[in-house]
Design an enzyme around this catalytic site. Structure first.
Site, mmCIF file in Angstrom:
data_model
loop_
_atom_site.group_PDB
_atom_site.id
_atom_site.type_symbol
_atom_site.label_atom_id
_atom_site.label_comp_id
_atom_site.label_asym_id
_atom_site.label_seq_id
_atom_site.Cartn_x
_atom_site.Cartn_y
_atom_site.Cartn_z
ATOM 1 N N CYS A 192 41.865 45.278 45.703
ATOM 2 C CA CYS A 192 40.441 45.486 45.504
ATOM 3 C C CYS A 192 40.031 44.754 44.234
ATOM 4 O O CYS A 192 40.871 44.279 43.484
ATOM 5 C CB CYS A 192 40.133 46.969 45.356
ATOM 6 S SG CYS A 192 40.657 47.947 46.778
ATOM 7 N N TYR A 221 49.467 34.059 44.780
ATOM 8 C CA TYR A 221 48.640 34.048 45.969
ATOM 9 C C TYR A 221 47.286 34.736 45.818
ATOM 10 O O TYR A 221 46.268 34.214 46.258
ATOM 11 C CB TYR A 221 49.438 34.705 47.108
ATOM 12 C CG TYR A 221 48.675 35.083 48.342
ATOM 13 C CD1 TYR A 221 47.926 34.145 49.044
ATOM 14 C CD2 TYR A 221 48.708 36.384 48.830
ATOM 15 C CE1 TYR A 221 47.235 34.502 50.181
ATOM 16 C CE2 TYR A 221 48.021 36.754 49.976
ATOM 17 C CZ TYR A 221 47.280 35.802 50.640
ATOM 18 O OH TYR A 221 46.595 36.157 51.759
ATOM 19 N N ASN A 250 41.227 49.680 41.094
ATOM 20 C CA ASN A 250 42.016 48.722 41.843
ATOM 21 C C ASN A 250 43.472 49.124 41.681
ATOM 22 O O ASN A 250 43.942 49.247 40.557
ATOM 23 C CB ASN A 250 41.761 47.315 41.271
ATOM 24 C CG ASN A 250 42.742 46.274 41.783
ATOM 25 O OD1 ASN A 250 43.052 45.319 41.098
ATOM 26 N ND2 ASN A 250 43.246 46.442 42.992
ATOM 27 N N GLY A 251 44.172 49.335 42.788
ATOM 28 C CA GLY A 251 45.595 49.639 42.671
ATOM 29 C C GLY A 251 46.029 50.799 43.533
ATOM 30 O O GLY A 251 45.404 51.116 44.537
ATOM 31 N N GLY A 293 38.544 41.754 48.465
ATOM 32 C CA GLY A 293 38.210 42.853 49.368
ATOM 33 C C GLY A 293 36.900 42.605 50.061
ATOM 34 O O GLY A 293 35.884 42.386 49.395
#
Ligand code: SF4
Length: 492
Positions: free
Chosen positions: A33, A272, A133-134, A59
């Site tokens: 996210c 990536y 996020n996570g 996201g």
């Protein structure tokens, strides 16, 4: 204990994303996210819109912005891309000088508005909004503990757990947030906002990226620096592991909620996930990926006629490989940019063909040529086989695959939605077996040492250069075993 927290709304829609996930054409890993925060700017909502737009690659299932003006919260969340969720009138209605925003990539079956962020709560000290996020590995144990003592949850999001921990504390907001963060095990970047304060915090290992910038007198926070650039903000520094920043009417207060653990920034961000125009810890990602390609060439050179990269994330590495070897870099593969989200789930047969909707091999470039194909990772192997076959069908006489990461063998517990270990091809097959499976003439992966040295510059004094490499080497930087109750993947 009565339910203290009431998020709103229910979503009944259903989205299908053809670009990722095991039902999709590609078996690429899912991004996590993205978060974006502004403190002290009269047009916080518009800045958040553009910041989140720059983080869209992290996201695309839902987006949300919550704005505060010191008195009240105004917020909107919706399913879809940032540009679909927010229009001009809506943004103009979100008046305030501080905001937190979020783009979310849900795990399969979990795509619903109740989990879209920021989550907004009312509790006895006022309004509270949270974007994260996570993933919190010990979330199931914390959730059960809270439920056993009376909490009622409205969502399956980790974020609600921290809201309950804060709401149940008798301490003031900042101290309650510190206590709550200390209970979490995992990889996370948090933005928390009340009527008069904002808190910015990173997990003790700094697994998930989070960076700070300035725009005039305002403070800006984002998962990646590319979101700073788009609004003209000046990146200042990354948030340190275990750090907690408090922003209020008196400005910025730098603090910690815990000691830093081993530095372990996610290596996949470099390989990536993040955009090539972002910087992390002073290192530009395009340049880092070029160095990965260059190192790959030194580790496993193969004679060939052209080098090509799988777009978009592997183009930088392919340029690096070409520069190091002298083999010309060519656009042997072209990505169709207009095959994004769709509501239509294709049949298996169409899905097999679907790779051609997303990628084309350029016949004039690869026909009759020995091709080095650079990619960033192999998850199940199905994507690599399809792309190798595309090149062969376009006339390539040899296809040599070079992967700019070590074999991906282990699941992620820190916010990346990875498939079950048994589905990871590298967990059960040798490099030679994978090479045959993907129909390549040769296959090599970058070594862990090569990856660390190519990324360089993060923290040479920390183990593994300050990186998490757990999905490659099975050495997780945190406790991951919580009696079988641990939570994996992404749960923001
Ligand atoms: S396990 Fe892999 S994907 Fe997960 S945080 Fe570590 S390096 Fe990133």
């Amino acid at each position: 204990m009565p339910n203290e927290i009431m998020p709103e709304g229910l979503w009944t829609g259903d989205y299908y994303n053809e670009g990722s996930g095991k039902d999709g054409v590609f078996d690429k890993l899912k991004e996590e996210c993205g978060v974006f925060g502004v403190f002290g700017h009269h047009d916080a909502a518009s800045l958040s819109y553009y910041g989140l737009h720059a983080l869209q690659h992290r996201g695309e299932e839902s987006a949300g912005i919550c704005v505060a003006d010191g008195v009240q919260f105004r917020y909107h969340r919706g399913m879809g891309l940032v540009k679909e969720v927010f229009g001009r009138e809506l943004l103009e209605s979100l008046q305030g000088d501080r905001s937190i925003g979020h783009v979310r990539y849900s795990t399969s079956g979990d795509s619903q508005i109740t989990n879209a962020q920021p989550l907004v709560f009312k509790y006895r000290q006022g309004n509270l909004a949270i974007a994260t996020n996570g993933n919190i590995v010990n979330e199931p144990a914390l959730r059960r503990e809270l439920e056993d003592s009376g909490s009622i949850f409205q969502t399956t999001s980790d974020t609600e757990v921290i809201a309950h921990l804060i709401a149940r504390s008798p301490k003031n907001f900042v101290e309650a947030a510190k206590d709550a963060l200390q209970r979490l095990v995992g990889g996370f970047a948090f933005l928390l906002m009340t009527g008069d304060k904002m808190i910015v915090a990173s997990d003790p290992n700094g697994l998930r990226p989070l960076t700070m910038g300035r725009l005039g007198d305002a403070y800006v926070f984002a998962s990646e620096t590319c979101a700073m650039e788009v609004i003209g903000a000046e990146p200042v520094r990354d948030i340190a592991p275990g750090e907690l920043l408090v922003l209020d009417a008196d400005g910025l207060h730098e603090d910690r909620y815990t000691e830093a653990g081993r530095k372990a920034l996610c290596a996949m961000e470099y390989i990536y996930f993040s955009r090539p125009d972002s910087d992390m810890n002073g290192s530009n990602l395009h340049s880092a990926r070029k160095r990965m390609g260059s190192r790959m060439a030194l580790e496993s050179f193969v004679d060939a006629d052209v080098v090509t990269g799988v777009p978009d994330s592997s183009i930088s590495a392919a340029i690096g490989y070409a520069e190091q070897t002298g083999i010309p870099y060519e656009l042997g593969l072209i990505k169709n940019k207009y095959t994004g989200r769709t509501f239509i789930q294709p049949s298996q047969e169409l899905r097999e063909q679907g790779v051609k909707m997303k990628l084309s091999a350029v016949r004039r470039v690869v026909e009759g040529k020995r091709v080095v194909m650079i990619d960033d990772s192999i998850v199940r192997g199905t994507t690599s086989r399809r792309i190798v076959n595309l090149l062969r069908e376009a006339g390539a006489t040899e296809v040599h695959v070079r992967i700019t990461s070590p074999p991906f063998q282990n699941p992620c517990f820190y916010g990346i939605d990875t498939p079950d270990r048994r589905e990871l091809i590298a967990s059960s097959k040798s490099v030679d077996e994978i090479c045959r499976e993907i129909n390549a003439d040769s296959l090599s992966f970058l070594t862990p040492d090569g990856l660390i040295s190519a990324i360089g510059g993060y923290d040479e004094n920390s183990p593994k250069g300050g990186l998490c490499l757990a999905c490659f080497d099975n050495e997780y930087p945190t406790q991951i075993d919580f009696g079988g109750e641990e939570k994996m993947g992404c749960s923001c």
